[in-house]
Write a protein that holds these residues in place. Sequence first.
Motif, PDB file in Angstrom:
ATOM      1  N   ASP A   8       0.828  -1.206   0.000  1.00 22.51           N
ATOM      2  CA  ASP A   8       0.000   0.000   0.000  1.00 22.51           C
ATOM      3  C   ASP A   8       0.862   1.256   0.000  1.00 22.51           C
ATOM      4  O   ASP A   8       0.570   2.225  -0.706  1.00 22.51           O
ATOM      5  N   GLU A   9       1.940   1.233   0.774  1.00 24.69           N
ATOM      6  CA  GLU A   9       2.829   2.390   0.847  1.00 24.69           C
ATOM      7  C   GLU A   9       3.503   2.657  -0.497  1.00 24.69           C
ATOM      8  O   GLU A   9       3.648   3.806  -0.912  1.00 24.69           O
ATOM      9  N   LYS A  12       1.046   4.232  -2.914  1.00 23.81           N
ATOM     10  CA  LYS A  12       0.863   5.660  -2.621  1.00 23.81           C
ATOM     11  C   LYS A  12       2.024   6.468  -3.178  1.00 23.81           C
ATOM     12  O   LYS A  12       1.838   7.554  -3.724  1.00 23.81           O
ATOM     13  N   TRP A  83       8.675  -0.369  -0.426  1.00 23.31           N
ATOM     14  CA  TRP A  83       8.841   1.076  -0.366  1.00 23.31           C
ATOM     15  C   TRP A  83       9.437   1.591  -1.666  1.00 23.31           C
ATOM     16  O   TRP A  83      10.260   0.915  -2.291  1.00 23.31           O
TER      17      TRP A  83
END
Length: 88
Positions: A8-9, A12, A83
């Motif tokens: 999810d990160e 984003k 990430w």
Amino acid sequence: MTPVHYSDEAEKALTELTRDERAAVADVRASLELDPCRGDRRPGYDPDVEERVLRLTTQETQGRGVSVLYRYHRDMDAVLITWLIIGP
């Protein structure tokens, strides 16, 4: 082929990238499907999972440098991009 997914990160962070930077990250994602052991290995806490990082230069992204951090689980033969670090 190894399946590659974004956390999810990381999803984003993709929204903060320019078109060229997103294209460079997409190229990395596609390359990880064929060779999930790219990049520099980082120390990790799980012996079954390899933590790795690929650093994209400004020449590769046509913008800012981007570091792609990911985990490769050998038994599952799967990659999770955890990430995207955007920086100079």
